[in-house]
Design an enzyme around this catalytic site. Structure first.
Site, PDB file in Angstrom:
ATOM      1  N   SER A  35      -7.148  -0.722   8.820  1.00 16.80           N
ATOM      2  CA  SER A  35      -8.021  -2.465   7.912  1.00 16.80           C
ATOM      3  C   SER A  35      -8.513  -3.110   8.971  1.00 16.80           C
ATOM      4  CB  SER A  35      -7.574  -2.522   6.809  1.00 16.80           C
ATOM      5  OG  SER A  35      -6.594  -2.952   7.053  1.00 16.80           O
ATOM      6  N   ASP A 332      -9.804 -11.399   1.775  1.00 18.06           N
ATOM      7  CA  ASP A 332      -9.654 -10.557   0.747  1.00 18.06           C
ATOM      8  C   ASP A 332      -8.087 -11.389   0.784  1.00 18.06           C
ATOM      9  OD1 ASP A 332      -9.000  -8.879   1.724  1.00 18.06           O
ATOM     10  OD2 ASP A 332      -9.858  -7.575   2.532  1.00 18.06           O
ATOM     11  N   HIS A 335      -7.034  -9.149   4.601  1.00 17.29           N
ATOM     12  CA  HIS A 335      -7.836  -8.987   5.596  1.00 17.29           C
ATOM     13  C   HIS A 335      -8.782 -10.622   6.284  1.00 17.29           C
ATOM     14  CE1 HIS A 335      -7.995  -5.687   3.835  1.00 17.29           C
ATOM     15  NE2 HIS A 335      -7.456  -4.966   5.514  1.00 17.29           N
TER      16      HIS A 335
END
Ligand SMILES: *[C@@H]1O[C@H](CO)[C@@H](O)[C@H](O)[C@H]1NC(C)=O
Ligand SMILES: *[C@@H]1O[C@H](CO)[C@@H](O)[C@H](O)[C@H]1NC(C)=O
Length: 378
Positions: A35, A332, A335
């Site tokens: 991610s 978030d 990240h």
């Protein structure tokens, strides 16, 4: 695994025979990871996940692109740096799963990274009864995709020399999901540590290899691994010490393995990117970088001490988003924001946190701040 070792071997051969030319600058990027690097593969795969919802992407793209941030990622900033050095206005790195089209020339680079991807094969976790909640695309699947794509990138020796000879292979960040799937399953740190050599082994053998970030400063981890013992926390930063020490442990093994590979393949250009050290100054003196809020507080989330709530994630109903993401380090809770990624990428590109320094591998250097770029997005 044997097919993969063949592929790894061919990586090394390619690197050995095709050294970057033209002042040592790269003309394309092939990236793998999770991610921290995915620019839209999980989204393109059709998997449901809150990252495909607003406010993801609000800062730069003004819509969710499948990136796990409010805006651009480290790979976007590195791509901008590389492409600008070619004096061409190219779109940002396209995700593999969208396929090539007239706007997406995969010979200029492609991104194989997928949110949630593990360095180890899925079977490793399945055998241990550990479930993988986000995706089944491991690093192995991503390398398979590259292998499938390779014949369409070039056919003759000289063409391959052009396309791959000046390419930057970005391998990571990856490994975080391997560990958190295991820790999240309630396994001990001791057991998790026994997997580190396997994970490191799966990552190495390529060009730019980022280490992992300070785990102990990530809001989601501060919530999951919270402790009533104040000694578990770093006085200066408020981060969880044992998790940061674990990240350093992973990075040390990675550095050692890269050193070994450099000795084995003296002509391969293997760069280590120290994302841990590049990120740490932000947590030590956030105000110096323009972060007015605690760097441990997420911009987007479902409340709580760190504004991270696993039952109400950013992008889910009931979550709220801060007004100015650029004042936050964490986007978030898992990240970073574009603002934080930009600082980490600048540290890497300036060569301070890369070994050997980026500036030595590429004669031409532009500061990120000066870059204007096409906003073609996926
Ligand atoms: C991964 O594969 C397993 C077994 O085939 C399946 O049950 C699971 O739903 C898959 N997970 C995801 C996130 O696709
Ligand atoms: C987390 O979200 C759930 C579901 O919306 C909510 O019930 C709970 O109060 C939240 N926790 C915190 C600490 O805000």
């Amino acid at each position: 695994m044997s097919q993969l070792s063949i592929l790894f071997t061919s990586f090394i051969i390619l690197l050995n025979s095709f050294r970057p030319v033209a002042g040592g600058c790269f003309t394309s990027i092939f990236s793998f990871g999770d991610s921290f690097t995915d620019t839209g593969n999980l989204k393109a795969s059709g998997t449901s996940n809150p990252i495909i919802n607003f406010p993801y992407g609000e800062t730069y793209f003004h819509h969710p692109t499948g990136r796990c941030s409010d805006g651009r990622l480290i790979v976007d900033f590195i791509g901008m740096h590389i492409y600008i050095s070619e004096a061409a206005c190219l779109p940002l790195l396209p995700p593999y799963l969208l396929g090539p089209d007239e706007h997406r020339d995969f010979r200029k680079g492609v991104n194989f990274a997928v949110v949630g991807a593990t360095a180890l094969e899925i079977s490793f976790f399945v055998d241990k009864g550990i479930s993988l909640p986000v995706t089944n695309y491991s690093l192995g699947s991503q390398l398979e995709w590259f292998k499938l794509l390779l014949p369409s990138l070039c056919s003759s020796d000289s063409e391959c020399k052009n396309v791959l000879g000046n390419a930057l292979f970005l391998m990571g960040e990856i490994g975080g999901n391997d560990y958190f799937n295991v820790l999240g399953d309630g396994r001990s740190l001791e057991e998790t540590k026994t997997f580190v050599p396997l994970v490191v082994n799966a990552i190495t053998r390529t060009l730019l290899v980022p280490g992992i970030v300070p785990f102990g400063c990530i809001p989601a981890n501060l919530v999951s691994f919270r402790s009533s013992n104040s000694e578990d926390y770093d006085q200066e930063t408020g981060c969880i010490k044992w998790l940061n020490e674990f990240a350093v442990y992973h990075n040390l093994l990675l550095i050692k393995e890269l050193d070994r590979l450099r000795k084995m393949h003296p002509h391969a250009n293997i760069i280590y990117a120290d994302c841990y050290q590049a990120a740490m100054p932000i947590f030590q003196s956030p105000e110096k970088y323009g972060f007015q809020n605690s760097p441990l507080l997420a911009c987007c989330g479902g409340g709580g001490l760190y504004n991270y709530n696993s039952s109400c994630l950013c992008g889910e109903l009931g979550s709220t988003v801060c007004i100015e993401p650029s004042r936050y380090v964490s986007w978030d809770g898992l990240h970073f924001t574009e603002a934080a990624y930009k600082i980490i990428a600048a540290g890497l590109l300036q060569g301070k946190y890369t070994n050997p320094p980026f500036t030595k591998t590429c004669a031409l250097f532009e500061t990120i701040e000066n870059l204007e770029f096409s906003r073609n997005t996926y």
